[in-house]
Structures are given as C-alpha cells and as structure tokens.
Design an enzyme around this catalytic site. Structure first.
Site, PDB file in Angstrom:
ATOM      1  N   ASN A 138     -11.387  19.712  11.294  1.00 10.20           N
ATOM      2  CA  ASN A 138     -12.234  20.701  10.648  1.00 10.20           C
ATOM      3  C   ASN A 138     -10.982  21.990  10.656  1.00 10.20           C
ATOM      4  O   ASN A 138     -10.186  22.257  11.876  1.00 10.20           O
ATOM      5  CB  ASN A 138     -12.659  21.720  10.087  1.00 10.20           C
ATOM      6  CG  ASN A 138     -14.224  21.162  10.205  1.00 10.20           C
ATOM      7  OD1 ASN A 138     -14.824  20.704   9.563  1.00 10.20           O
ATOM      8  ND2 ASN A 138     -15.631  20.890  10.663  1.00 10.20           N
ATOM      9  N   LYS A 148       6.891 -26.383   9.165  1.00 11.79           N
ATOM     10  CA  LYS A 148       6.010 -26.937   9.266  1.00 11.79           C
ATOM     11  C   LYS A 148       6.541 -28.227  10.334  1.00 11.79           C
ATOM     12  O   LYS A 148       5.653 -28.546  11.353  1.00 11.79           O
ATOM     13  CB  LYS A 148       5.078 -27.571   7.997  1.00 11.79           C
ATOM     14  CG  LYS A 148       3.771 -28.635   8.119  1.00 11.79           C
ATOM     15  CD  LYS A 148       3.396 -28.629   7.410  1.00 11.79           C
ATOM     16  CE  LYS A 148       2.224 -29.922   7.579  1.00 11.79           C
ATOM     17  NZ  LYS A 148       1.133 -30.495   6.495  1.00 11.79           N
ATOM     18  N   ASP A 182      10.308 -16.431  -6.572  1.00 16.12           N
ATOM     19  CA  ASP A 182      10.980 -18.063  -6.077  1.00 16.12           C
ATOM     20  C   ASP A 182      10.163 -18.359  -5.476  1.00 16.12           C
ATOM     21  O   ASP A 182       9.093 -18.295  -4.935  1.00 16.12           O
ATOM     22  CB  ASP A 182      11.835 -17.274  -4.628  1.00 16.12           C
ATOM     23  CG  ASP A 182      13.164 -18.674  -4.187  1.00 16.12           C
ATOM     24  OD1 ASP A 182      12.819 -19.713  -4.593  1.00 16.12           O
ATOM     25  OD2 ASP A 182      14.337 -18.050  -3.546  1.00 16.12           O
ATOM     26  N   GLY A 188       8.015  20.961  24.306  1.00 17.00           N
ATOM     27  CA  GLY A 188       8.198  19.816  23.743  1.00 17.00           C
ATOM     28  C   GLY A 188       7.732  18.928  22.862  1.00 17.00           C
ATOM     29  O   GLY A 188       7.048  17.974  22.563  1.00 17.00           O
ATOM     30  N   PHE A 238     -14.652  23.293   2.424  1.00 19.07           N
ATOM     31  CA  PHE A 238     -15.577  24.458   1.774  1.00 19.07           C
ATOM     32  C   PHE A 238     -16.157  25.391   3.444  1.00 19.07           C
ATOM     33  O   PHE A 238     -16.647  24.044   4.502  1.00 19.07           O
ATOM     34  CB  PHE A 238     -16.405  24.486   0.434  1.00 19.07           C
ATOM     35  CG  PHE A 238     -17.608  23.249   1.254  1.00 19.07           C
ATOM     36  CD1 PHE A 238     -18.572  23.580   2.037  1.00 19.07           C
ATOM     37  CD2 PHE A 238     -17.886  22.009   0.128  1.00 19.07           C
ATOM     38  CE1 PHE A 238     -19.698  22.047   2.650  1.00 19.07           C
ATOM     39  CE2 PHE A 238     -19.159  20.806   0.452  1.00 19.07           C
ATOM     40  CZ  PHE A 238     -19.791  21.078   1.884  1.00 19.07           C
ATOM     41  N   THR A 286      15.070 -28.065  -6.585  1.00 13.46           N
ATOM     42  CA  THR A 286      15.032 -28.844  -4.737  1.00 13.46           C
ATOM     43  C   THR A 286      13.606 -29.045  -5.027  1.00 13.46           C
ATOM     44  O   THR A 286      13.188 -30.113  -3.803  1.00 13.46           O
ATOM     45  CB  THR A 286      14.959 -27.598  -3.633  1.00 13.46           C
ATOM     46  OG1 THR A 286      14.231 -27.039  -4.481  1.00 13.46           O
ATOM     47  CG2 THR A 286      16.665 -27.039  -4.216  1.00 13.46           C
ATOM     48  N   ARG A 314     -10.422  19.485  -1.088  1.00 15.41           N
ATOM     49  CA  ARG A 314     -10.072  19.151  -0.345  1.00 15.41           C
ATOM     50  C   ARG A 314      -9.281  18.550   0.281  1.00 15.41           C
ATOM     51  O   ARG A 314      -8.315  17.406  -0.343  1.00 15.41           O
ATOM     52  CB  ARG A 314     -12.074  18.798   0.326  1.00 15.41           C
ATOM     53  CG  ARG A 314     -12.153  17.788   0.551  1.00 15.41           C
ATOM     54  CD  ARG A 314     -13.099  17.356   0.943  1.00 15.41           C
ATOM     55  NE  ARG A 314     -13.435  15.985   1.809  1.00 15.41           N
ATOM     56  CZ  ARG A 314     -14.834  15.287   1.436  1.00 15.41           C
ATOM     57  NH1 ARG A 314     -15.859  15.619   1.598  1.00 15.41           N
ATOM     58  NH2 ARG A 314     -14.827  13.982   1.677  1.00 15.41           N
ATOM     59  N   HIS A 339       1.848  16.573  19.354  1.00 19.34           N
ATOM     60  CA  HIS A 339      -0.029  15.573  19.247  1.00 19.34           C
ATOM     61  C   HIS A 339      -0.422  15.604  17.631  1.00 19.34           C
ATOM     62  O   HIS A 339      -1.630  15.613  17.219  1.00 19.34           O
ATOM     63  CB  HIS A 339      -1.014  16.220  19.941  1.00 19.34           C
ATOM     64  CG  HIS A 339      -0.518  16.866  21.524  1.00 19.34           C
ATOM     65  ND1 HIS A 339      -0.248  14.989  22.381  1.00 19.34           N
ATOM     66  CD2 HIS A 339      -0.502  17.320  22.377  1.00 19.34           C
ATOM     67  CE1 HIS A 339       0.089  15.577  23.674  1.00 19.34           C
ATOM     68  NE2 HIS A 339       0.329  16.745  23.561  1.00 19.34           N
TER      69      HIS A 339
END
Length: 519
Positions: free
Chosen positions: A420, A141, A129, A307, A468, A71, A515, A278
């Site tokens: 923390n 465009k 492609d 909830g 820590f 094409t 950690r 939460h």
C-alpha cells in the site's frame, strides 16, 4: 586428434548481415575449404577474388519466387543433415550426388529491425526468413558433424578453432548449436509477437533475450544471475552505456530500472530527481535546476538515500554531479552528461554512471511479466495517464491551484511506490513516503513519521494514495499529521465516511477513478 574432431572441407555461406563475411571466407579459403553460397553473398565473394560455387549450381535449380526458394533442396539439406558415421546415410548421399556440408554460416533476414522501423505489413512479411532457420536448425541438430555460425561475432572463434585444432571439436560445435537454437527461438518469438499485434491473450507467449552480462550473484550471494536484453526498445537501464564504475549487480539493475521509470514520468519538463532504495523511491522532487531538485529529493529521507540510486530526467551538468557526488551513491542514470559531470564522477571510481540516451516514455504501451510457479503473468504496463480535467472533487472544498500541482506530482510518485502506497508532498517534493505495508493506515503513519523526523518547521503537505481508503482511519491519521488535500482513486464502499471525515477537517479531496497498485 580427439575422437570427435571434424574437418571442415566444405562450407555454406548465406547471410543477410555481411559484416565480417569476407574475412571469414578468406580464412576458410586459405585452409582449403570449398565455399558454397547464395546469390548476393556469392557475388560479394567473387568480387573479392574468391572461388565460390552458387547454391543454384549445387541444386540444379535457379533461385525462384523472388528469392523465396533457393536453399530448400535435398542437395543442401541432405549435405547438412547426413550423419557421417551412418553407413546408410553415406550410401544414400552418394547415390543422390549429395556432398557433405561441414560448416553452415547463416544469419537471418532483419525481421526485428524491419518491425522497429515501422515498415508496412507486406514489407515485414517479406522479411520472415524461411530457408535460413531451416538450415540453422538442420546444422544445429546434426552438430555431431556440422558446425553452425549465426553471429558474426563468432567468426574469429571459428577460425581460431580451425587453426588450433585442424577442425572443430564436439564441445565447440555443441556451443554453437545451443546459440543457434536460441537465435531461431528468438526470431520466431519476434515474429509471433508481431503477428499477435494487439491481441491481449494469444494462445502462446514466447519470452527471449540476449545476454548482456553474467552477474556476480542475484538478490543474495547464494543465487546465480544474469542480465538479458530483450523485448521492446525503450530507453533505460538495458540500453544504457555504462561510462564508469564497478560492475552492476542484480539489485543495482532492478533499482536503477525503478528509478529511471519514475524519472520518465516527468518527461522533458521541470528538472526532476529521483532517489531509490530497494526499488522504492525515498525522495523525489522537481525544481528550477537539477541541483535544486536533488537537494529537495535528498531532504525527504537522507538516511535511506545513502547508498541509493539517483535518476534524473535531463542531461547532467557539473554542478548537479558535484551535488550528487557528496552523498554515497551506487548508481547515477541520466539521458546524458556533459564533460564536467563526467570529470566529477571520475573522482568516484566505484560509482556507476549510466547514460541512457533518452527517457523512458511513461505513456508508451507495452507488456510486463511476473513469474509464478509453473508459469508467468502478463499484463499491460501501467501507462495510464491522468487527465486533470477528469478529476472529481469529492469534498466541499476544492484544492487550490498550488495544492493541485502538488497532488498531481504526488500521484506520479505514488504510481511507483509499492502498495500500500502513501506519498506526502509539498512544493514539488516528497516529504514522507509509506511503502509496502499490509494496511493503508500503517503506510500513512510511516509517511507521517518520516516527515516529522525531517521537518524543521510545521508542514502542510498533500497526500496521494495509490488505492482507495477502505476506512476513514487512514485519512484521519493524515489530517492529524497536517495533510491539507488528498488525491485517491475513490470507489470504496465507505467513500461517504471518508469524504465526511475530510469535510470535518477542512481537507480538499479529489478522486481519480484510477488506481496504481504495484506489487
């Protein structure tokens, strides 16, 4: 007739996904639209009895290089890009024998699916492609004159537009153009991500997604929001089927994701239940059944669980559903559910039941994103696995076998608590959680207070800390609350003081050298 209405007299159809193509082509042919198509699509249309002109007839050049070139020719791109109201464009098109193309129907080689099935490098490259994106971008465009379809789901809308308007309106074409540019951006992003491979910091990162739903609002009612699916294919809230319940909210989705990621830590092992509120777990437990696991998780903090979001690591049965349904719950997510469980939840019309079809792999590599003003941070997902054999016993007393089981359980949970983070656990269940505090000692005190509020007998829990202890005060507060063993990363300048405080109080403590900050 509106001023920006454009007739569709000639259409180019070149698709990889043939879904809906025959229906579209028949609808166009019935309206007198001339059809132009590439080899495989053209053959399919001819077999269906439709008149179609092959692209090779238009260009005067055969498909070549194994279909890589077909094409990319002025008689195709000129027909797409030529501006109908520009006398110069019209004259040049006539001079070079270029006929206008009013509709471009293209979907791309299945690159993403090829990557997903683990194809070889060579096979994957062949699914990049080139001609398709070029035609899509050209049509998008020139959307002032040309309509572009990139999604079979939009075929009926195009036919309805032609039926109602006798052509395409400017607003309709602009909507298709927006979607077309988004699709090529998504496609290129997938290619660039695949090409980047294991590169941790490529020069450019592209983030794309497909709309799942427009949400009522975001974290707060004055914020607009939407939910997109994109990136890696992992079982979770983005892939789950909503069986019942109200529409998911922004906060529902965020909290459900947090809950199911934690449930994934337990894999297909012991039945596990996670309750989140939460974005933080307020109760987590394993047990001999989902009913037992839920009861133990709920006992940690039943007030906060009201909830909340419930996630489990195995298919739900009727008994588990009955137990969960006794407490007001916003969302339940599981790998699957039997008919008894579905029937139980059906009595709770507002409860959202999500079936994910699998568990998220907690060890799978992947990327995480965090937005900052003017940019975003990218990092590996925290998929670090803890090898019990590599734990370092820091104290004079080593944990007992039962303590070690609870320490490893608590460590999995701490990974999913906002820093923390302090998690107190006993007998495969959380008994107190301190989350998101500015000082670690405050997190210890909150976890201990939560434990004390729910305790019906003296507790002797273990403790997990996501990072820590910078001072001994946090561990001292934990010991005063009855903690008998602790797991933490180690690495503080005052480790010796912390170890001494543990030894003085008869605590066992192990270091992970890893950690789990979660901000």
């Amino acid at each position: 007739m509106t001023e920006d209405l454009r007739p569709v007299r000639r259409a180019l159809l070149s698709v990889s996904d043939k879904a809906g193509l025959l229906e579209l082509a028949r609808g166009l042919a019935e309206r007198g639209v001339a059809l132009v198509s590439t080899g495989n699509s053209a053959g399919m249309l001819r077999e269906a009895g439709l008149e179609v002109t092959e692209v090779a007839e238009v260009t005067g050049s055969p498909e070549m290089l194994g279909g890589r070139v077909k094409t990319l020719h002025p008689r195709i791109h000129g027909g797409i890009l030529g501006k109908r109201g520009d006398a110069g464009h019209v004259a040049e098109m006539e001079q070079h024998g270029i006929a206008p193309i009013d509709l471009v129907v293209v979907n791309l080689y299945p690159f993403e699916a090829t990557v997903a099935r683990g194809a070889s490098f060579e096979d994957t490259v062949e699914q990049i492609d080139v001609g398709g994106p070029a035609m899509i971008r050209a049509a998008a465009k020139n959307h002032a004159d040309v309509a572009v379809l990139t999604d079979p789901a939009d075929y009926p809308a195009l036919l309805a537009e032609l039926e109602a308007q006798g052509g395409t309106t400017g607003a309709f074409r602009r909507g298709l153009a927006r979607k077309a540019f988004a699709r090529t951006a998504e496609y290129d992003a997938a290619i660039s991500a695949w090409m980047a491979g294991g590169e941790k910091a490529p020069a450019f990162r592209a983030l794309t997604g497909r709309l799942v739903q427009t949400l009522r609002y975001g974290e707060n009612p004055h914020q607009k929001a939407a939910f997109y699916r994109g990136g890696e294919a992992r079982a979770g809230v983005a892939t789950a089927l909503q069986v019942q319940g109200k529409e998911l909210s922004y906060n529902n989705i965020a909290d459900t994701d947090a809950a199911y990621e934690l449930a994934g830590e337990f894999g297909g092992g012991e039945p596990a239940c996670v309750i989140v509120k939460h974005a933080n777990p307020c109760g987590v437990a394993v047990g001999g059944s989902l009913v037992e696991a839920h009861a133990k998780a709920l006992a940690c903090d039943p007030v906060s669980a009201f909830g909340g979001i419930v996630a489990v690591n195995r298919p739900l049965d009727g008994a588990a559903a009955e137990a969960i349904a006794k407490v007001f719950t916003e969302v339940v997510i599981a790998p699957d559910a039997d008919e008894d469980a579905k029937a139980v939840f059906a009595r709770k019309g507002n409860l959202r039941l999500l079936l994910a079809g699998g568990l998220p792999d907690a060890r799978a590599p992947g990327l995480m994103w965090k937005q900052v003003v003017g940019g975003f941070l990218a990092q590996d997902r925290d998929s670090g696995a803890l090898d019990p054999a590599q734990l370092r016993v820091a104290t004079k007393r080593a944990p007992t076998e039962a303590e070690m089981r609870d320490l490893l359980f608590a460590w999995k949970v701490a990974k999913h608590v906002k820093s923390n983070a302090i998690v107190l656990a006993e007998d495969g269940a959380t008994v107190g959680i301190g989350a998101g505090q500015m000082s670690r000692v405050d997190s210890v005190r909150i976890a201990a207070r939560k434990m004390g509020e729910m305790a019906t007998a003296p507790r002797a829990p273990v403790l997990a800390s996501d990072a820590f202890f910078p001072f001994a005060d946090g561990l001292v507060a934990a010991a005063e609350a009855g903690v008998r063993a602790a797991i933490q990363p180690g690495g503080s300048m005052r480790d010796a003081e912390v170890i001494a405080a543990a030894d003085e109080r008869g605590l066992a403590m192990v270091f992970t050298d890893m950690r789990h900050f979660r901000h």
